[in-house]
Design a protein around this motif. Structure first.
Motif, PDB file in Angstrom:
ATOM      1  N   THR A   1     -13.463  -5.596  21.185  1.00  0.00           N
ATOM      2  CA  THR A   1     -13.220  -6.694  22.120  1.00  0.00           C
ATOM      3  C   THR A   1     -11.749  -7.028  22.313  1.00  0.00           C
ATOM      4  O   THR A   1     -11.293  -7.214  23.438  1.00  0.00           O
ATOM      5  CB  THR A   1     -13.974  -7.962  21.659  1.00  0.00           C
ATOM      6  N   HIS A   2     -10.984  -7.131  21.254  1.00  0.00           N
ATOM      7  CA  HIS A   2      -9.606  -7.609  21.364  1.00  0.00           C
ATOM      8  C   HIS A   2      -8.569  -6.509  21.570  1.00  0.00           C
ATOM      9  O   HIS A   2      -7.613  -6.700  22.310  1.00  0.00           O
ATOM     10  CB  HIS A   2      -9.228  -8.442  20.138  1.00  0.00           C
ATOM     11  N   TYR A   3      -8.728  -5.394  20.913  1.00  0.00           N
ATOM     12  CA  TYR A   3      -7.682  -4.368  20.953  1.00  0.00           C
ATOM     13  C   TYR A   3      -8.177  -3.009  21.423  1.00  0.00           C
ATOM     14  O   TYR A   3      -7.508  -2.009  21.224  1.00  0.00           O
ATOM     15  CB  TYR A   3      -7.022  -4.235  19.575  1.00  0.00           C
ATOM     16  N   GLY A   4      -9.365  -2.953  22.006  1.00  0.00           N
ATOM     17  CA  GLY A   4      -9.892  -1.691  22.491  1.00  0.00           C
ATOM     18  C   GLY A   4     -10.622  -0.923  21.406  1.00  0.00           C
ATOM     19  O   GLY A   4     -10.897  -1.447  20.323  1.00  0.00           O
ATOM     20  N   PRO A   5     -10.969   0.332  21.693  1.00  0.00           N
ATOM     21  CA  PRO A   5     -11.721   1.155  20.739  1.00  0.00           C
ATOM     22  C   PRO A   5     -11.054   1.194  19.365  1.00  0.00           C
ATOM     23  O   PRO A   5      -9.823   1.201  19.253  1.00  0.00           O
ATOM     24  CB  PRO A   5     -11.730   2.537  21.392  1.00  0.00           C
ATOM     25  N   ARG A   6     -11.891   1.236  18.347  1.00  0.00           N
ATOM     26  CA  ARG A   6     -11.429   1.169  16.955  1.00  0.00           C
ATOM     27  C   ARG A   6     -11.641   2.500  16.241  1.00  0.00           C
ATOM     28  O   ARG A   6     -12.483   3.311  16.635  1.00  0.00           O
ATOM     29  CB  ARG A   6     -12.176   0.078  16.201  1.00  0.00           C
ATOM     30  N   VAL A   7     -10.902   2.682  15.173  1.00  0.00           N
ATOM     31  CA  VAL A   7     -11.018   3.864  14.347  1.00  0.00           C
ATOM     32  C   VAL A   7     -10.763   3.457  12.897  1.00  0.00           C
ATOM     33  O   VAL A   7     -10.093   2.447  12.635  1.00  0.00           O
ATOM     34  CB  VAL A   7     -10.017   4.959  14.808  1.00  0.00           C
ATOM     35  N   LEU A   8     -11.308   4.219  11.981  1.00  0.00           N
ATOM     36  CA  LEU A   8     -11.017   4.032  10.555  1.00  0.00           C
ATOM     37  C   LEU A   8     -10.030   5.097  10.118  1.00  0.00           C
ATOM     38  O   LEU A   8     -10.136   6.256  10.527  1.00  0.00           O
ATOM     39  CB  LEU A   8     -12.294   4.163   9.723  1.00  0.00           C
ATOM     40  N   LEU A   9      -9.104   4.703   9.283  1.00  0.00           N
ATOM     41  CA  LEU A   9      -8.188   5.646   8.636  1.00  0.00           C
ATOM     42  C   LEU A   9      -8.602   5.749   7.183  1.00  0.00           C
ATOM     43  O   LEU A   9      -8.604   4.751   6.454  1.00  0.00           O
ATOM     44  CB  LEU A   9      -6.744   5.160   8.749  1.00  0.00           C
ATOM     45  N   GLU A  10      -9.001   6.936   6.764  1.00  0.00           N
ATOM     46  CA  GLU A  10      -9.360   7.167   5.367  1.00  0.00           C
ATOM     47  C   GLU A  10      -8.130   7.708   4.654  1.00  0.00           C
ATOM     48  O   GLU A  10      -7.644   8.800   4.971  1.00  0.00           O
ATOM     49  CB  GLU A  10     -10.517   8.151   5.239  1.00  0.00           C
ATOM     50  N   ILE A  11      -7.646   6.941   3.698  1.00  0.00           N
ATOM     51  CA  ILE A  11      -6.430   7.314   2.973  1.00  0.00           C
ATOM     52  C   ILE A  11      -6.798   7.899   1.622  1.00  0.00           C
ATOM     53  O   ILE A  11      -7.496   7.262   0.820  1.00  0.00           O
ATOM     54  CB  ILE A  11      -5.507   6.088   2.788  1.00  0.00           C
ATOM     55  N   GLN A  12      -6.346   9.103   1.396  1.00  0.00           N
ATOM     56  CA  GLN A  12      -6.483   9.766   0.098  1.00  0.00           C
ATOM     57  C   GLN A  12      -5.146   9.644  -0.624  1.00  0.00           C
ATOM     58  O   GLN A  12      -4.119  10.074  -0.101  1.00  0.00           O
ATOM     59  CB  GLN A  12      -6.843  11.239   0.274  1.00  0.00           C
ATOM     60  N   VAL A  13      -5.169   9.054  -1.785  1.00  0.00           N
ATOM     61  CA  VAL A  13      -3.946   8.880  -2.566  1.00  0.00           C
ATOM     62  C   VAL A  13      -3.596  10.198  -3.253  1.00  0.00           C
ATOM     63  O   VAL A  13      -4.417  10.772  -3.955  1.00  0.00           O
ATOM     64  CB  VAL A  13      -4.114   7.754  -3.601  1.00  0.00           C
ATOM     65  N   ASP A  14      -2.383  10.676  -3.017  1.00  0.00           N
ATOM     66  CA  ASP A  14      -1.878  11.863  -3.708  1.00  0.00           C
ATOM     67  C   ASP A  14      -1.219  11.481  -5.026  1.00  0.00           C
ATOM     68  O   ASP A  14      -1.312  12.201  -6.014  1.00  0.00           O
ATOM     69  CB  ASP A  14      -0.846  12.601  -2.845  1.00  0.00           C
ATOM     70  N   ARG A  15      -0.546  10.317  -4.988  1.00  0.00           N
ATOM     71  CA  ARG A  15       0.211   9.907  -6.180  1.00  0.00           C
ATOM     72  C   ARG A  15       0.432   8.407  -6.150  1.00  0.00           C
ATOM     73  O   ARG A  15       0.743   7.832  -5.110  1.00  0.00           O
ATOM     74  CB  ARG A  15       1.553  10.625  -6.168  1.00  0.00           C
ATOM     75  N   TRP A  16       0.238   7.780  -7.308  1.00  0.00           N
ATOM     76  CA  TRP A  16       0.580   6.375  -7.466  1.00  0.00           C
ATOM     77  C   TRP A  16       2.040   6.306  -7.873  1.00  0.00           C
ATOM     78  O   TRP A  16       2.429   6.864  -8.901  1.00  0.00           O
ATOM     79  CB  TRP A  16      -0.312   5.690  -8.504  1.00  0.00           C
ATOM     80  N   LEU A  17       2.844   5.659  -7.065  1.00  0.00           N
ATOM     81  CA  LEU A  17       4.264   5.525  -7.351  1.00  0.00           C
ATOM     82  C   LEU A  17       4.529   4.331  -8.261  1.00  0.00           C
ATOM     83  O   LEU A  17       5.506   4.310  -8.994  1.00  0.00           O
ATOM     84  CB  LEU A  17       5.052   5.375  -6.038  1.00  0.00           C
ATOM     85  N   LEU A  18       3.632   3.356  -8.171  1.00  0.00           N
ATOM     86  CA  LEU A  18       3.742   2.160  -8.977  1.00  0.00           C
ATOM     87  C   LEU A  18       2.339   1.560  -9.098  1.00  0.00           C
ATOM     88  O   LEU A  18       1.630   1.437  -8.097  1.00  0.00           O
ATOM     89  CB  LEU A  18       4.686   1.162  -8.303  1.00  0.00           C
ATOM     90  N   GLY A  19       1.920   1.219 -10.304  1.00  0.00           N
ATOM     91  CA  GLY A  19       0.583   0.657 -10.489  1.00  0.00           C
ATOM     92  C   GLY A  19      -0.476   1.724 -10.351  1.00  0.00           C
ATOM     93  O   GLY A  19      -0.287   2.864 -10.741  1.00  0.00           O
ATOM     94  N   GLY A  20      -1.607   1.359  -9.764  1.00  0.00           N
ATOM     95  CA  GLY A  20      -2.698   2.295  -9.578  1.00  0.00           C
ATOM     96  C   GLY A  20      -3.772   2.115 -10.624  1.00  0.00           C
ATOM     97  O   GLY A  20      -3.764   1.140 -11.372  1.00  0.00           O
ATOM     98  N   PRO A  21      -4.720   3.032 -10.705  1.00  0.00           N
ATOM     99  CA  PRO A  21      -5.824   2.897 -11.651  1.00  0.00           C
ATOM    100  C   PRO A  21      -5.326   2.892 -13.092  1.00  0.00           C
ATOM    101  O   PRO A  21      -4.358   3.553 -13.423  1.00  0.00           O
ATOM    102  CB  PRO A  21      -6.682   4.138 -11.399  1.00  0.00           C
ATOM    103  N   GLY A  22      -6.067   2.119 -13.872  1.00  0.00           N
ATOM    104  CA  GLY A  22      -5.766   2.136 -15.293  1.00  0.00           C
ATOM    105  C   GLY A  22      -4.920   1.100 -15.734  1.00  0.00           C
ATOM    106  O   GLY A  22      -4.493   0.241 -16.070  1.00  0.00           O
TER     107      GLY A  22
END
Length: 125
Positions: free
Chosen positions: A104-125
């Motif tokens: 409605t507001h910004y036209g057709p939508r899409v999802l971006l699926e981001i795969q993390v290659d590397r945590w530069l700071l923080g992250g799991p654990g």
């Protein structure tokens, strides 16, 4: 690489993509994480979508001003909203009923699926 399901209570993150000339293009985004990927919903006409179609590399910063900032580098793939109802539902749960697929507001939508290659700071654990 694994991605925490809960990247904190933050409502937004900062997504940086590469412009055609190689300069950074940084925008705030709403996001959800499912334990495998980080997802961003956006308009198909957004500059970030065009940048990622040309070069899928990115960085994402969550809670950069808090006690536990998290910064990742990774790659993105474009996904159709109607193919991921669980992700659309996760956006609605996190963002007070927001329909991430609503054009409605910004036209057709899409999802971006981001795969993390590397945590530069923080992250799991």
């Amino acid at each position: 690489m694994s991605t925490p399901k809960n990247l904190g209570p933050d409502e937004s993150a900062w997504l940086t993509t590469l412009s055609a000339d190689g300069s950074p293009h940084t925008t705030p985004v709403w996001f959800v994480a499912d334990g495998e990927s980080i997802w961003v919903a956006t308009s198909v006409a957004a500059q970030k979508v065009r940048n990622l179609a040309r070069d899928p590399r990115l960085s994402l910063a969550v809670d950069g001003s808090g006690q536990r900032p998290q910064v990742a580098s990774g790659r993105s793939a474009e996904r159709a909203c109607d193919q991921h109802p669980d992700i659309i539902a996760a956006f609605a749960a996190k963002y007070r009923g927001w329909d991430a697929a609503d054009p409605t507001h910004y036209g057709p939508r899409v999802l971006l699926e981001i795969q993390v290659d590397r945590w530069l700071l923080g992250g799991p654990g």
